[in-house]
Design an enzyme around this catalytic site. Sequence first.
Site, PDB file in Angstrom:
ATOM      1  CG  ASP A  19      56.719  48.283  22.429  1.00  0.00           C
ATOM      2  OD1 ASP A  19      55.734  47.672  21.987  1.00  0.00           O
ATOM      3  OD2 ASP A  19      57.093  49.389  21.997  1.00  0.00           O
TER       4      ASP A  19
ATOM      5  CG  ASP B 236      56.363  48.241  15.935  1.00  0.00           C
ATOM      6  OD1 ASP B 236      57.155  47.400  15.480  1.00  0.00           O
ATOM      7  OD2 ASP B 236      55.143  48.210  15.703  1.00  0.00           O
TER       8      ASP B 236
END
Length: 196
Positions: free
Chosen positions: A14, A16
């Site tokens: 991922d 953020d």
Amino acid sequence: MAIAAQLKKVIFLDRDGVINRDSPDYIKTWDEFQFLPGSLEALRLLSQAGFRLIVITNQSIIGRGMVPLRVLEETHRKLKAAVSATGGDILDIFYCPHRPDEACDCRKPAPGLIQQACRRYGIDPVDSVMIGDSVKDMLCGCNAGCGTTILVRTGNGLRAEKELAELHIRPDMVAADLLDAARYLLGRAVSPDGRR
């Protein structure tokens, strides 16, 4: 297939909250992008150990009309360049541009982005790792058939850890941050034929 053999060690990450600081106002431009402490070192260590790194990220800022696509793509070009400048390498970045209400098959926790990456690079997801900071990330990894899921406690990780426990879902590992996750992966003994 040669590329499949080459991409045995694949990590889906991922963005953020894992690589960079998250924001409730979204990360809209490169100026708002701040690497989390240790994340560049983690990406360098993993790259140098032969892992191929692929970013998997929901970016509804496109569907919400908050920024044009070219701005997101510029942010991703600069992200890859910054990682490269410190000795790491991001193979590719796959993103979902849709809003949650659009019911697409690529917005995490749906497995669509990982499936796209697997098709493009001949990856068997069972040989891959998913690292994220949310319930959506862990479910995405499970839904895509990733062999290992790692939750980091940065970003939304602490809240996600509690929510996952309530859902009786256990990631394979919970790490303090991306560097901690990298050290865990680098510390696992892997024999020449790939068996642990």
